[in-house]
Scaffold this active site. Structure first.
Site, mmCIF file in Angstrom:
data_model
loop_
_atom_site.group_PDB
_atom_site.id
_atom_site.type_symbol
_atom_site.label_atom_id
_atom_site.label_comp_id
_atom_site.label_asym_id
_atom_site.label_seq_id
_atom_site.Cartn_x
_atom_site.Cartn_y
_atom_site.Cartn_z
ATOM 1 N N GLU A 216 10.132 1.170 10.600
ATOM 2 C CA GLU A 216 11.045 2.162 10.509
ATOM 3 C C GLU A 216 10.421 3.416 10.782
ATOM 4 O OE1 GLU A 216 13.037 1.287 6.832
ATOM 5 O OE2 GLU A 216 13.748 -0.569 7.515
ATOM 6 N N CYS B 7 13.584 10.735 7.016
ATOM 7 C CA CYS B 7 13.826 10.238 8.549
ATOM 8 C C CYS B 7 15.276 10.562 9.131
ATOM 9 C CB CYS B 7 13.024 8.738 8.863
ATOM 10 S SG CYS B 7 13.762 7.733 7.867
ATOM 11 N N GLU C 42 10.364 16.097 15.566
ATOM 12 C CA GLU C 42 10.740 15.639 14.313
ATOM 13 C C GLU C 42 9.904 16.697 13.208
ATOM 14 O OE1 GLU C 42 9.452 12.029 12.134
ATOM 15 O OE2 GLU C 42 11.472 12.037 11.132
ATOM 16 N N LYS D 122 0.873 -1.182 -0.035
ATOM 17 C CA LYS D 122 0.021 -0.070 0.097
ATOM 18 C C LYS D 122 0.822 1.166 -0.022
ATOM 19 C CE LYS D 122 -2.230 2.931 2.716
ATOM 20 N NZ LYS D 122 -1.988 4.023 2.011
HETATM 21 P P1 ADP Z 1 2.236 10.390 6.683
HETATM 22 O O1 ADP Z 1 0.831 10.553 6.659
HETATM 23 O O2 ADP Z 1 3.152 11.498 7.309
HETATM 24 O O3 ADP Z 1 2.749 9.748 5.312
HETATM 25 P P2 ADP Z 1 1.867 7.980 7.955
HETATM 26 O O4 ADP Z 1 2.695 7.155 9.132
HETATM 27 O O5 ADP Z 1 0.370 8.588 8.728
HETATM 28 O O6 ADP Z 1 2.710 9.309 7.626
HETATM 29 O O7 ADP Z 1 1.668 7.352 6.763
HETATM 30 C C1 ADP Z 1 2.466 6.292 6.272
HETATM 31 C C2 ADP Z 1 1.639 5.336 5.693
HETATM 32 O O8 ADP Z 1 0.771 4.686 6.674
HETATM 33 C C3 ADP Z 1 0.802 5.568 4.683
HETATM 34 O O9 ADP Z 1 0.644 4.598 3.639
HETATM 35 C C4 ADP Z 1 -0.561 5.796 5.321
HETATM 36 O O10 ADP Z 1 -1.825 5.592 4.362
HETATM 37 C C5 ADP Z 1 -0.349 4.678 6.286
HETATM 38 N N1 ADP Z 1 -1.341 4.565 7.444
HETATM 39 C C6 ADP Z 1 -1.640 5.728 8.349
HETATM 40 N N2 ADP Z 1 -2.496 5.375 9.276
HETATM 41 C C7 ADP Z 1 -2.471 3.907 9.303
HETATM 42 C C8 ADP Z 1 -3.114 2.909 9.986
HETATM 43 N N3 ADP Z 1 -3.804 3.202 10.997
HETATM 44 N N4 ADP Z 1 -2.943 1.436 9.697
HETATM 45 C C9 ADP Z 1 -2.325 1.368 8.325
HETATM 46 N N5 ADP Z 1 -1.704 2.106 7.711
HETATM 47 C C10 ADP Z 1 -1.777 3.659 7.974
#
Ligand code: ADP
Length: 481
Positions: free
Chosen positions: A254, A288, A382, A178
């Site tokens: 990570e 990061c 961060e 994803k």
């Molecule tokens: P950012 O939004 O700053 O990219 P995130 O950690 O929120 O950082 O997002 C990184 C990835 O994690 C994206 O692909 C996002 O759709 C996914 N993501 C965000 N929240 C969830 C969740 N609760 N469960 C699974 N995947 C998630």
């Protein structure tokens, strides 16, 4: 209007499809601030279809059974196709997130190298054997774990995907990837190329969507998934870790960083300035690993700062799609609001912006902050943007203590021409990776990852093998005496 935009579908069981309910979302080019592409807005049903395809491909398909050499050949064909399609892949990341084209091309080369490296590594890594004095013989097998969920962030869209997916596939797993909702397109081009290279249907599936209550959540909570590998924010990592615990499956996380960059008075100044600029302004600081806390020994503080500010101001700002641009905009409006919000805290917390600040559109220019007290928000949190806080430092012990005073334990940089100091300080810094007199250079055999708010586990070389396989011990009796 939407129909005029290029469409990048979900890839499920080898077929590019719409979301089950036909919903779509748009990818916005942060430089033009206009949508440029459409992807499915997937939901839980799309995630379930992708997991089912990956499950079938693993349980009944040829990929886990074809052996290392055949997989190696397909993975190498895939890497070659990536190189052939460098411009298309690089432009997808440039448009999705405003990454300058030269950096995006560099990411494609490194991504192809990820595919090749892990294919080679799996092919040549020996299993372990343990001849026993008791008249037995034990050995390890490293069998694929099963279905892997890979969830990737928007800052290095193709590179993060390839870093996770390549070892998973090389060891015989099947994958549901994803990509982040802000940067969905390069993953689709990449998965199309995998099919062209001869990867069987269902081995690499791509589903688009959001995190909570969407594809992200479904992919992490499914009992049909055997491993989760995630790169993203620390808070999201904690949620995903809980989801993995619900099914008792291993998870590799990570997460964020607040990297210290320590420059000693005996450093090669040209080298230190040039890498320190890369460390915080490459990819507009959306890294990061960024060296966002810069400690410079007092004897050279003024000279270093003058040169560093001059180099920051000399960066070529502009359209990411134009050759020669070194620095562009932030990846999204939401992220621009977050980073610019931090700039508003600088003076309130007692710091001073020496250069930088807001640019055109969703741009924050290369920003250098001085005089900020250690508890200022820009020193502790961060920012994930082109914002560096510079402090003078005195002794080695003091600077090590300052560098280690963070919840993030991911990486650190140090610059010195003194060999003993380099090893001594590298040993004392709390970090998963220490770069000495450089930044961002990777050997894919080496461990990569962090602890604390920076994550759980390591990937790279045999560390990836540990994560993406189920090691099994076989003990044989070879003598009845
Ligand atoms: P950012 O939004 O700053 O990219 P995130 O950690 O929120 O950082 O997002 C990184 C990835 O994690 C994206 O692909 C996002 O759709 C996914 N993501 C965000 N929240 C969830 C969740 N609760 N469960 C699974 N995947 C998630």
């Amino acid at each position: 209007m939407g129909d005029a935009l290029p469409f990048f579908g979900n890839i499920i069981d080898g077929v590019e499809v719409e979301a089950v309910d036909g919903a779509r979302m748009q990818s916005v080019d942060p430089y033009t601030r206009e949508p440029w592409a459409e992807v499915p807005l997937g939901g839980q049903a799309d995630a379930q279809l992708a997991i089912a395809a990956a499950r079938r491909a693993f349980d009944e398909g040829e990929w886990p059974r074809m052996g290392f050499e055949k997989r190696h050949a397909i993975l190498h064909r895939w890497a070659a196709l990536m190189i052939e399609h460098t411009d298309e892949l690089a432009m997808a990341d440039a448009r999705d997130m405003g990454k300058p084209l030269a950096q995006a091309r560099h990411d494609v080369a490194r991504s192809a190298w990820n595919v090749r490296f892990f294919a080679d590594h799996a092919l040549v890594t020996p299993a372990e054997t343990y001849p026993m004095d008791s008249g037995h013989h034990a050995y390890s097998r490293f069998d694929p774990a099963g279905v892997v969920t890979a969830i990737t962030p928007w800052n290095f869209p193709l590179m993060m995907a390839s870093w996770k997916v390549s070892p998973a596939l090389a060891w015989g797993n099947t994958v549901v990837l994803k990509p982040a909702e802000d940067t969905p397109t390069s993953a689709v081009i990449w998965a199309r190329l995998a099919l062209e290279a001869g990867m069987p249907a269902g081995v690499l599936n791509v589903v688009h969507g959001l995190g909570p209550d969407s594809t992200g959540q479904a992919l992490t909570e499914s009992p049909d998934v055997d491993r989760i590998t995630f790169t993203g924010e620390s808070g999201t990592g904690k949620i995903i870790s809980k989801a993995a615990a619900g099914n008792l499956i291993p998870v590799s996380l990570e997460l964020g960083g607040k990297g210290a960059n320590v420059v000693f008075a005996d450093a090669d100044l040209d080298n230190a300035v040039s890498w320190s600029i890369q460390a915080i302004f490459r990819n507009a600081g959306q890294v990061c690993l960024a060296g966002s806390r810069l400690y410079v020994q007092r004897e050279i503080y003024n000279e270093f700062l003058d040169r560093f500010v001059a180099a920051a101001e000399a960066m070529k700002l502009g359209d990411p799609k134009v050759e020669g641009t070194e620095f562009s905009v932030l990846a999204s409006k939401e992220h621009f609001d977050k980073v610019s919000g931090y700039l508003d805290t600088v003076e309130l917390d007692g710091g001073k912006i020496l250069t930088g600040g807001l640019g055109e559109g969703w741009q924050v220019r290369p920003t250098v902050i001085v005089n900020a007290p250690a508890d200022a928000r820009v020193c502790r949190e961060e920012i994930f943007g082109p914002v560096v806080v510079v402090h003078p430092s005195d002794t080695e012990d003091e600077v090590v203590a300052l560098a280690n005073d963070t919840r993030y334990v991911l990486n650190a940089m140090l610059f010195t021409e003194n060999l003993s100091r380099a090893h001594r300080v590298a040993a004392k810094l709390k970090a998963g990776t220490v770069w000495v007199n450089c930044f961002f250079i990777r050997d894919l055999r080496a461990p990569f990852g962090g602890v604390g708010d920076s994550g759980v586990g390591r990937e790279g070389g045999s560390f990836s093998r540990e994560f993406f396989t189920e090691p099994k011990a076989v003990v044989m009796q070879i003598s009845k005496d």
